[in-house]
Scaffold this motif. Sequence first.
Motif: not given
Length: 287
Positions: A35-40, A172-188
């Motif tokens: 439910a966290l992800l839209s169809t898009q 392998s690792y990724i560091c994203l800076y200045n993430v422009m989304s407040d939906d942390l659960q969705k990002n995780i």
Amino acid sequence: MPSARTVRALFPFAMGRTAIRPINHQEECHIMGSALLSTQDKVHFTDTVQSLAAVTNTGDYRTLLANEIRQLIPFELMVCGVGEIRQGGVYVQHLVNLAVPDAYLGRIINRQGKVETPIIRRWLHTCQPQYYEKDHVKGPPVDEGWRALFDSYHLDSLFAFGQKNDNGNLCSYICLYNVMSDDLQKNILLSNLLMPSIHSCMQKIYVRQQQNAQRNSIQLARLTRREQDIAHWVSLGKTNWEIAIILGISALTVKTHVQNILGKLQLSSRTELIINAAVQNTQLLSA
């Protein structure tokens, strides 16, 4: 430089015909039922995984990160790579940078190539995505020295995630800076779903880099004596001004030499030159 046998042992998928692990049925149900992800989001996720399967070089990977992954998890700056796990730390072996200041990276990656940030240490310990926001700290506190450095480069947030290989000696690792989304659960959720394909893609690129390492060594030998001297001082973290004082030449001349060195070695930044030197030193010490 690792032998072909070592490469096959570390990354058996990279030497065969299938480089990217397909999404299994359980994962597909998880994605489509979330439910966290839209169809898009779901459509774009599927397209991104397919694009990762087609990536064959760092340039294509950088473009994919800047476009497709940025649409899923919006961010301003990003750095990612492949690291060797040893002595309780991550030592950079391959780096892809998307607008993170080289000066900042030079402060968090030491001369041996070790990443020295509390966020990466926390990820290495937990193997879970890590989020840091300077105004709303989530998780254990970070040391004040790193916090001050983070703030000095006008960074607001950091979202870091990764994956280890089966042997646990590379990641392998990724560091994203200045993430422009407040939906942390969705990002995780997205990071966990994306990471297996990102990991396979990055490891495949790393294998190719290692196979080309001999070529880079030959190119290094073709540098002029002055270029070799400057490359040495750059690898020790010296600025153009400091190198100019040491060698008795102008800072502008040093800058020109550095640009020529990067061109000959097919590198894109001073940070990549520093890491390239650290990796070669490590290989010499372990030979």
